[in-house]
Design an enzyme around this catalytic site. Structure first.
Site, PDB file in Angstrom:
ATOM      1  N   GLU A   1       0.825  -1.224   0.000  1.00 30.72           N
ATOM      2  CA  GLU A   1       0.000   0.000   0.000  1.00 30.72           C
ATOM      3  C   GLU A   1       0.856   1.270   0.000  1.00 30.72           C
ATOM      4  OE1 GLU A   1      -2.598  -0.587   3.381  1.00 30.72           O
ATOM      5  OE2 GLU A   1      -4.018  -1.724   2.155  1.00 30.72           O
TER       6      GLU A   1
ATOM      7  N   GLU B   1      -5.506  -8.205  -0.779  1.00 32.37           N
ATOM      8  CA  GLU B   1      -6.247  -8.126   0.489  1.00 32.37           C
ATOM      9  C   GLU B   1      -7.707  -7.799   0.198  1.00 32.37           C
ATOM     10  OE1 GLU B   1      -4.853  -5.479   3.580  1.00 32.37           O
ATOM     11  OE2 GLU B   1      -2.780  -5.730   2.928  1.00 32.37           O
TER      12      GLU B   1
HETATM   13  C1  BG6 Z   1      -4.880  -2.987   5.050  1.00 35.09           C
HETATM   14  C2  BG6 Z   1      -3.529  -3.278   5.694  1.00 35.09           C
HETATM   15  O1  BG6 Z   1      -4.931  -1.696   4.600  1.00 35.09           O
HETATM   16  O2  BG6 Z   1      -5.985  -3.134   5.905  1.00 35.09           O
HETATM   17  C3  BG6 Z   1      -3.564  -4.433   6.674  1.00 35.09           C
HETATM   18  O3  BG6 Z   1      -2.566  -3.553   4.684  1.00 35.09           O
HETATM   19  C4  BG6 Z   1      -4.769  -4.287   7.584  1.00 35.09           C
HETATM   20  O4  BG6 Z   1      -2.365  -4.490   7.374  1.00 35.09           O
HETATM   21  C5  BG6 Z   1      -6.029  -4.288   6.723  1.00 35.09           C
HETATM   22  O5  BG6 Z   1      -4.859  -5.252   8.578  1.00 35.09           O
HETATM   23  C6  BG6 Z   1      -7.315  -4.215   7.545  1.00 35.09           C
HETATM   24  O6  BG6 Z   1      -7.261  -3.083   8.380  1.00 35.09           O
HETATM   25  P1  BG6 Z   1      -7.467  -3.156   9.958  1.00 35.09           P
HETATM   26  O7  BG6 Z   1      -7.117  -1.820  10.429  1.00 35.09           O
HETATM   27  O8  BG6 Z   1      -8.901  -3.479  10.162  1.00 35.09           O
HETATM   28  O9  BG6 Z   1      -6.564  -4.219  10.449  1.00 35.09           O
END
Ligand code: BG6
Length: 488
Positions: free
Chosen positions: A194, A387
């Site tokens: 990211e 993701e």
């Molecule tokens: C992404 C990150 O933007 O979001 C992850 O790369 C992160 O590391 C994921 O875990 C979900 O976000 P959060 O804050 O709910 O863990």
């Protein structure tokens, strides 16, 4: 049962996790602090504050984290204890899974040792091999991100983070070492997680402490320039060392819609979108897009480039573009006058057509189809979703089951839209859901914000057995993978 139309036979299915959220064992085996080890969880603060903390880091917080007598709660130092339970965790995965092992488990560790010039690579690489062995044994294809919000803290306190050009050298040396070590075993690589998020959280992305910063925008974009060069040189090294490798960039796709058809909103939307696209544009096209001239002028940014930088960017394009996708928001020229929706990186104006997760993230499966089409039109390069998932407070029933139908629903709808995008002509070659096993939330440092197919018995204060339990979604996703996306 629905039949999938479009997934190619060799489509990569799996799950993704970041070392800083699962590994734990922060002081074991010579590991130094990474920037993620500085984030605290304090249950007496409201949710809003946890998010603010992710965006903003102070010198006092860093100093306190470095103090061995600090009594604060630092959940990412614990993770879910993957460091000690990796065999059990990997054995839960099924053959044909792809583990998008974002920085798993120790590149940050290796990087850190390199930076401190002590016995640079041996221990870190040994740790990584230890983790990769069961993957190979199980037939799991690893996809490795070189860094995922886990730069060594030392590079912040001693070098000032990525605004220091010296970090390019460190990063490239690290990348070359890892490529050489795993050249016969790992085909897919991602350089920076990211990278576009330096705009929103400069500490986690670039090691910049925002507090009282005299020229923040300048340092953010200068850091980004250094990361671009580091990434391009890593691409070069990867292609030279591993001839059949595929290496990509990654952005958080922060999908935006104009809040209305008022041209002011449409222009605002385009302007905000470009702040993100800028990062994949440079890495996929090899040059700074023309719109950056005005963008930099308005922000007072004067980029310092060295001779040869433009050629490095031009000659070392990524092979694919990967993205995280969780939500969408609206953009408005009058954003202050509208209700807001949340997010980990950035929120936006609320969209009345969308539902929200427990954490206020807007759920928008069709937005994923739109995003994939947009990116493919823009670059005509293969895409990889690294993701996607939904954070929820799962409850274990007295009989030990965890019925996370809402997670199945979220993922099913997103996978359906991926299929539609493939039918639209998008070259999408893989999908790794976030994250297969419950971990510590990146933005809120909670253990109770869960994404996994596997439940980890741990609360926000670190109480619990850390035992693992399969959720209902586990068997569902297993079938999705085994059927190559035919059974949803
Ligand atoms: C992404 C990150 O933007 O979001 C992850 O790369 C992160 O590391 C994921 O875990 C979900 O976000 P959060 O804050 O709910 O863990």
């Amino acid at each position: 049962m629905e039949q999938a139309k479009g997934f190619p036979k060799d489509f990569l299915w799996g799950g993704a996790a970041a070392a800083m959220q699962i590994e734990g064992a922060y002081n074991v085996d010579g590991r130094g602090f990474s920037i993620s080890d500085v984030f605290t969880f304090d249950p007496t603060l409201d949710k809003k504050h946890w998010l603010d903390q992710w965006h903003m880091m102070t010198h006092a917080q860093v100093n306190e984290a470095l103090d061995p007598n600090s009594t604060k709660n630092y959940p990412k130092r614990r993770g879910n204890d993957f460091y000690h339970r990796y065999e059990e965790d990997i054995n839960l995965l099924v053959p044909r899974w792809v583990l998008n092992a974002s920085a798993l488990p120790f590149p940050g560790h290796v990087f850190s040792r390199m930076a401190t010039r002590q016995n640079p690579m041996r221990k870190g690489c040994n740790s990584m091999t230890r983790f990769l062995m069961p993957c190979w044994y199980q037939g799991i294809e690893p996809v490795i991100s070189l860094t995922h919000y886990d730069m060594p803290l030392y590079l912040v306190t001693e070098y000032g983070g990525w605004k220091n050009r010296k970090l390019i050298e460190f990063f490239v040396r690290f990348a070359e070492t890892v490529f050489t070590r795993y050249k016969n075993k790992v085909k897919y690589w991602i350089t920076f997680n990211e990278m576009n998020c330096v705009k929103h959280h400069p500490f986690v992305s670039a090691g910049i402490i925002e507090e009282n910063h005299p020229n923040l925008e300048q340092d953010k974009y200068q850091s980004a320039h250094h990361q671009f060069i580091a990434s391009a040189l890593a691409v070069k090294a990867c292609h030279e060392i591993i001839p059949n490798s595929q290496i990509g960039c990654m952005i958080s796709y922060l999908l935006l819609y104009p809040n209305t058809c008022n041209p002011d909103d449409v222009l605002e939307c385009q302007k905000e979108e470009r702040v993100s696209f800028f990062f994949s544009d440079v890495q996929a096209r090899g040059y700074y897009p023309s719109y950056t001239a005005r963008m930099f002028k308005e922000k007072g940014v004067v980029l310092h480039k060295e001779p040869g930088d433009d050629e490095i960017l031009r000659d070392n394009l990524v092979d694919f573009v990967s993205l995280s996708y969780y939500m969408s928001n609206n953009a408005s020229a009058t954003a202050d006058q509208h209700a807001k929706a949340s997010g980990n990186l950035i929120g936006g104006v609320k969209n009345p057509y969308l539902e929200q997760s427990e954490w206020g993230w807007q759920i928008d499966p069709k937005g994923l189809r739109y995003a994939l089409n947009n990116l493919y039109d823009r670059y005509q390069k293969p895409l990889f979703i690294s993701e996607n998932g939904v954070g929820a407070t799962d409850q274990m029933s007295p009989d030990g089951t965890i019925n996370d139908d809402y997670r199945i629903d979220y993922l099913k709808k997103h996978i359906e839209q991926m299929r539609e995008a493939i039918e639209d002509g998008v070259d999408l070659f893989g999908y790794t859901a976030w994250g297969p096993i419950d971990m510590i939330s990146a933005s809120t440092s909670q253990a109770s914000k869960r994404y996994g197919f596997v439940y980890v018995d741990q609360d926000d204060l670190g109480n619990g057995t850390l035992n693992r339990y399969k959720k209902k979604s586990f068997d569902w996703y297993k079938k999705v993978i085994e059927s190559g996306g035919e059974v949803l």
